[in-house]
Design an enzyme around this catalytic site. Structure first.
Site, short mmCIF file in Angstrom:
data_model
loop_
_atom_site.label_atom_id
_atom_site.label_comp_id
_atom_site.label_asym_id
_atom_site.label_seq_id
_atom_site.Cartn_x
_atom_site.Cartn_y
_atom_site.Cartn_z
N TYR A 1 -1.02 -0.04 10.51
CA TYR A 1 -1.17 -0.48 9.14
C TYR A 1 -0.01 0.05 8.28
CZ TYR A 1 -3.04 -1.21 4.47
OH TYR A 1 -3.20 -1.60 3.16
N SER B 1 0.84 -1.18 0.00
CA SER B 1 0.00 0.00 0.00
C SER B 1 0.89 1.25 0.00
CB SER B 1 -0.87 0.00 1.27
OG SER B 1 -1.48 1.25 1.47
#
Length: 185
Positions: free
Chosen positions: A159, A146
């Site tokens: 995250y 990501s």
């Protein structure tokens, strides 16, 4: 639409393959001629549905349930793929979590941090290690990361950190496996 290339005869594992990016990757691989083992943890009905939907396209499609946050789970998935497909050429690791609650670091519970690292970092390591042990020369490992791994993620620092770890891990493993012609991206 005609395929730009063929993966006929190739054998792949797709983790997190019952929905989202993983399901799309599994479908594309099958459309390109690859046989696919869809890895999932608990969504049995979704796994059965994707196997049923993709099985009519020709290549072998199977599913295997495993907790990839444990070494035994990753080993089980890779072994099931090798047994069911007759070998392994490609791994797409798409499984992971995005904790939905926004939490600043100073309020983040240890349990959340540990769960995110287990699901996003430990699982990546265990899958990569198991795959590297059985992939033939010229194999492929792809991890879905990501942009949060490059820029961080406010209120989701766990995250962002997990995806940053993935990016760094991939760079290291890519060099290690290059001599075997295995790419890691």
């Amino acid at each position: 639409m005609s395929a730009l290339f063929s993966l006929k005869g190739k054998r792949a594992v797709v983790t997190g393959g019952t929905r989202g990016i993983g399901a799309a990757a599994a479908e594309l691989l099958v459309d390109l001629g690859a046989s696919v083992c869809v890895g999932y943890r608990s969504r049995r009905a979704d796994a059965d549905a994707i196997v049923a939907r993709l099985s009519g396209k020709g290549p072998t499609v199977l599913a295997h349930a495993a907790d990839l946050g444990e070494a035994a789970g990753a080993d089980s998935l890779i072994a099931a793929a090798v047994a069911g497909l007759g070998g392994l050429d490609l791994v797409i690791h798409s499984a992971g979590i995005w904790p939905p609650e926004e939490v600043p670091v100073h309020e983040m519970a240890d349990a959340r941090w540990h769960r995110t690292m287990r699901e996003n970092v430990d699982a990546m390591f265990f899958v990569s290690r198991a795959a590297a042990r059985v992939l033939g020369d010229g194999g492929r490992i792809v991890h879905i990361s990501s942009t949060a791994g490059q820029r961080g993620e406010s209120m989701h620092a766990d995250y962002g950190a997990s995806k940053g770890a993935m990016i760094s891990f991939v760079k290291g493993q890519a060099v290690e496996l290059a001599k075997r012609g295995i790419t890691v991206n």
